[in-house]
Design a protein around this motif. Sequence first.
Motif, PDB file in Angstrom:
ATOM      1  N   PHE A 246      53.843  47.366  31.525  1.00 48.56           N
ATOM      2  CA  PHE A 246      53.907  47.207  32.974  1.00 48.56           C
ATOM      3  C   PHE A 246      52.665  47.827  33.582  1.00 48.56           C
ATOM      4  O   PHE A 246      52.330  48.978  33.289  1.00 48.56           O
ATOM      5  CB  PHE A 246      55.161  47.881  33.546  1.00 48.56           C
ATOM      6  N   LEU A 247      51.961  47.069  34.406  1.00 47.31           N
ATOM      7  CA  LEU A 247      50.767  47.565  35.087  1.00 47.31           C
ATOM      8  C   LEU A 247      51.082  47.711  36.573  1.00 47.31           C
ATOM      9  O   LEU A 247      51.358  46.722  37.269  1.00 47.31           O
ATOM     10  CB  LEU A 247      49.592  46.603  34.898  1.00 47.31           C
ATOM     11  N   ALA A 248      51.090  48.947  37.042  1.00 46.95           N
ATOM     12  CA  ALA A 248      51.392  49.216  38.445  1.00 46.95           C
ATOM     13  C   ALA A 248      50.154  48.957  39.303  1.00 46.95           C
ATOM     14  O   ALA A 248      49.081  49.528  39.046  1.00 46.95           O
ATOM     15  CB  ALA A 248      51.867  50.648  38.626  1.00 46.95           C
ATOM     16  N   VAL A 249      50.309  48.104  40.302  1.00 40.96           N
ATOM     17  CA  VAL A 249      49.204  47.720  41.184  1.00 40.96           C
ATOM     18  C   VAL A 249      49.741  47.661  42.620  1.00 40.96           C
ATOM     19  O   VAL A 249      50.880  47.236  42.847  1.00 40.96           O
ATOM     20  CB  VAL A 249      48.627  46.336  40.792  1.00 40.96           C
ATOM     21  N   ASP A 250      48.935  48.070  43.557  1.00 40.58           N
ATOM     22  CA  ASP A 250      49.284  47.902  44.968  1.00 40.58           C
ATOM     23  C   ASP A 250      49.217  46.410  45.287  1.00 40.58           C
ATOM     24  O   ASP A 250      48.153  45.805  45.314  1.00 40.58           O
ATOM     25  CB  ASP A 250      48.294  48.680  45.842  1.00 40.58           C
ATOM     26  N   MET A 251      50.381  45.804  45.532  1.00 36.17           N
ATOM     27  CA  MET A 251      50.457  44.352  45.721  1.00 36.17           C
ATOM     28  C   MET A 251      50.449  43.947  47.193  1.00 36.17           C
ATOM     29  O   MET A 251      50.826  42.823  47.531  1.00 36.17           O
ATOM     30  CB  MET A 251      51.725  43.817  45.034  1.00 36.17           C
ATOM     31  N   THR A 252      50.017  44.841  48.052  1.00 39.54           N
ATOM     32  CA  THR A 252      49.887  44.483  49.468  1.00 39.54           C
ATOM     33  C   THR A 252      49.044  43.217  49.589  1.00 39.54           C
ATOM     34  O   THR A 252      47.963  43.116  48.997  1.00 39.54           O
ATOM     35  CB  THR A 252      49.222  45.622  50.258  1.00 39.54           C
ATOM     36  N   GLU A 253      49.530  42.264  50.363  1.00 41.25           N
ATOM     37  CA  GLU A 253      48.851  40.965  50.458  1.00 41.25           C
ATOM     38  C   GLU A 253      47.689  41.044  51.440  1.00 41.25           C
ATOM     39  O   GLU A 253      47.763  40.559  52.567  1.00 41.25           O
ATOM     40  CB  GLU A 253      49.857  39.887  50.860  1.00 41.25           C
ATOM     41  N   ASP A 254      46.610  41.647  50.964  1.00 37.54           N
ATOM     42  CA  ASP A 254      45.406  41.746  51.772  1.00 37.54           C
ATOM     43  C   ASP A 254      44.232  41.158  51.000  1.00 37.54           C
ATOM     44  O   ASP A 254      44.401  40.618  49.892  1.00 37.54           O
ATOM     45  CB  ASP A 254      45.135  43.201  52.175  1.00 37.54           C
ATOM     46  N   ALA A 255      43.043  41.282  51.546  1.00 41.29           N
ATOM     47  CA  ALA A 255      41.866  40.658  50.940  1.00 41.29           C
ATOM     48  C   ALA A 255      41.515  41.265  49.588  1.00 41.29           C
ATOM     49  O   ALA A 255      40.796  40.637  48.792  1.00 41.29           O
ATOM     50  CB  ALA A 255      40.672  40.772  51.889  1.00 41.29           C
ATOM     51  N   GLY A 256      42.000  42.465  49.298  1.00 43.01           N
ATOM     52  CA  GLY A 256      41.615  43.123  48.057  1.00 43.01           C
ATOM     53  C   GLY A 256      42.622  43.024  46.931  1.00 43.01           C
ATOM     54  O   GLY A 256      42.385  43.575  45.847  1.00 43.01           O
ATOM     55  N   VAL A 257      43.739  42.324  47.145  1.00 43.91           N
ATOM     56  CA  VAL A 257      44.793  42.332  46.124  1.00 43.91           C
ATOM     57  C   VAL A 257      44.327  41.694  44.819  1.00 43.91           C
ATOM     58  O   VAL A 257      44.632  42.192  43.720  1.00 43.91           O
ATOM     59  CB  VAL A 257      46.083  41.667  46.650  1.00 43.91           C
ATOM     60  N   ALA A 258      43.569  40.596  44.879  1.00 44.88           N
ATOM     61  CA  ALA A 258      43.096  39.961  43.644  1.00 44.88           C
ATOM     62  C   ALA A 258      42.186  40.905  42.869  1.00 44.88           C
ATOM     63  O   ALA A 258      42.288  41.004  41.634  1.00 44.88           O
ATOM     64  CB  ALA A 258      42.370  38.657  43.964  1.00 44.88           C
ATOM     65  N   ASP A 259      41.299  41.624  43.569  1.00 44.96           N
ATOM     66  CA  ASP A 259      40.394  42.565  42.896  1.00 44.96           C
ATOM     67  C   ASP A 259      41.171  43.707  42.237  1.00 44.96           C
ATOM     68  O   ASP A 259      40.804  44.159  41.145  1.00 44.96           O
ATOM     69  CB  ASP A 259      39.385  43.129  43.893  1.00 44.96           C
TER      70      ASP A 259
END
Length: 670
Positions: A246-259
């Motif tokens: 499991f990779l924890a990532v901030d998934m807020t849907e903003d311009a930086g989510v893909a990065d």
Amino acid sequence: MAVGVLPGQANGWPPCLGGDSDVESAPFDTPPSPLSAVNDHADRAKGVNGHRPHSDPPSRFLDTLQNLGLGPSNGAHAGVSVFTAILPSTDGYVARSDFLQLRLQDFPFPIAKIQQCVDALKKYTAPRLSPASASSEDGLADLVEQAAGVIQWGDLEASVSILDLQQYLLGLTHELRDRLNDASWLTPRPIPRKRVALIRGRPNLTAGGHVYRAARALGLDLVIIDDEGHWLQLDTDDNRQHREAFLAVDMTEDAGVADRIIAAIARYPLPIHGVFTLSDNFFVTTARVAAALHLPANPVTAFETSVDKYRSRQLQNAPGHTARVSSVDDLDALLSSAAFTPVYPLIVKPTKGWSSECVSKVSAPADLASAVAKATARHGSAAVIEPFFDGPEIDVNFVLLDGEVLFCEVADEPPCRADRADANLNDTFSPEALTLPSALPAREQAVARNAMRDVLVRAGFRTGVFHVEARIVNSAVTYSDTGDGVVDLVLREGQDKEEAATAACKLIEINARPPGFRVSVPSRHTYGVDFFAAHMLAAVGDHDRLRLAARPFDHAPREGRTRGAQYWSRLVYVPAPKAGVVRWSSSRTGLSPCEELKRRRPDLRDRIVVAVDYCVPGDKVALYTDGARTYVAHLLVCSRVSRKEAIQIGEEVLREFRIDIEDDEKVMGM
């Protein structure tokens, strides 16, 4: 397929073995006949029948079965046990470890147990058979030991006649061929082990279980990428069964989510060969991640078109028929211009959205502003105003490979509340049921398949699984009461079922993913096609196995039943009867509503294929969630008799479903 038959002591049959030639069985008291090949494309199988009384001393054959957990538990067994050993006649690499379980689901003959003897990706070496292989119990034991899988069927009565047994075996053999002949599960080339990342793990095991099980059966290592605190993050034994990491990532849907997702994948110490998502609001993000990492994927622009309902409507639009507005003020300006002249009824919906949420049918100009206000309030997106296409609503589900249709099914959605002529803004397009196979005329199904495939390709999609919602206009059929309270598609008066020259298929929306976990269930059971498996194989670029995953059963068409469908099925959605707090009506028995229904109505239990409860006592439910109906369960029922019977069973299940919901002021105000 090698079939062993072990009759009980009371039968009195002679202890000899008999063989059959293909599906033409010889009498069981004749000398053994040579084995003959069954044409199964790449995986041809062998067939032989045999039996022995249990009164004989223990044998190596019985010991071999028992080592696999099969066979009678003691020598006093009085019934007739029947076994099938699956013996592919070619070497190959195992495409999916639970292939037999998938292809034999809902088999019309009772199954006691299935023992799969191979692992995904491993090489299987076919046995070199001879006519003597099944002429003794030692030979049968050798076959079982070399089998790729063994099936123990439900016991027959010890008094069964040889003629009845022969007919039983013939029927069993025909049914096995319909399920296994056109679905090779061995590939000639080695299958490299790959790792796939699911962006946005599923919210619970009910919604994600099919995905995790399919990945495991395919030999795919699954990595979940989601927010901190997701239920699959904890490194427990249970969670390790579902994912590798499991990779924890901030998934807020903003311009930086893909990065942020790309950076997390880059930090992972093992290679990731593909990414996918089942969350509509992450389609574009996932495509951008795949493009940046040079992983298999459709173009970002294709997903950008599919998630914008205005842009996707342009794929079939006529000038002046569709408009986009961001507010009621925009609407006023639009109506005062000559660029758009609304024709009622029409549809207003958010340009970004799913599950029929905040979609309104507008039948009068006075309601148009309210519908736009509701649609623009959802997701902060604009609203699209488009024509209402009057005609049967359908789902068209595809598996594509480089634009080629590997599999396509059409399913019928019966009319919902918003389809009524007197529908108002509060009536929704939330689905109420789904029926497979479609009852549309064959030519209209071909129109739907060709038109929606062309829409997908024009949008830029080439490979993957796609769930397209559409309507047939100028159809030769319409929904009507067919008798006994059944509402279904019937020919319009004066129409010819084969005349579809004026019928057209109009797109409602594109979902660049498998149908939801509920709607994928009928396809997997009716046709034997696992959309989640196909979706993951497309994501890692495994095209050989994608072709295998897209092969349906080979059941012949019958009375309107599409080729490949093993029966008619009806998916029933159970809406919340009221808002409040869930209190199961069966709280005294401890059974969930679905299980209580099956216990109370055993006649329905035998026709229920799948039943899933969504709630537990104490849950709060509202009548509507985000403008769509709230459901408390779904059930899939089937009929091998007729489509009408499947619909009748589904309606009876819906009437008999019981769930207690207590009033709660906080929920009532939701």
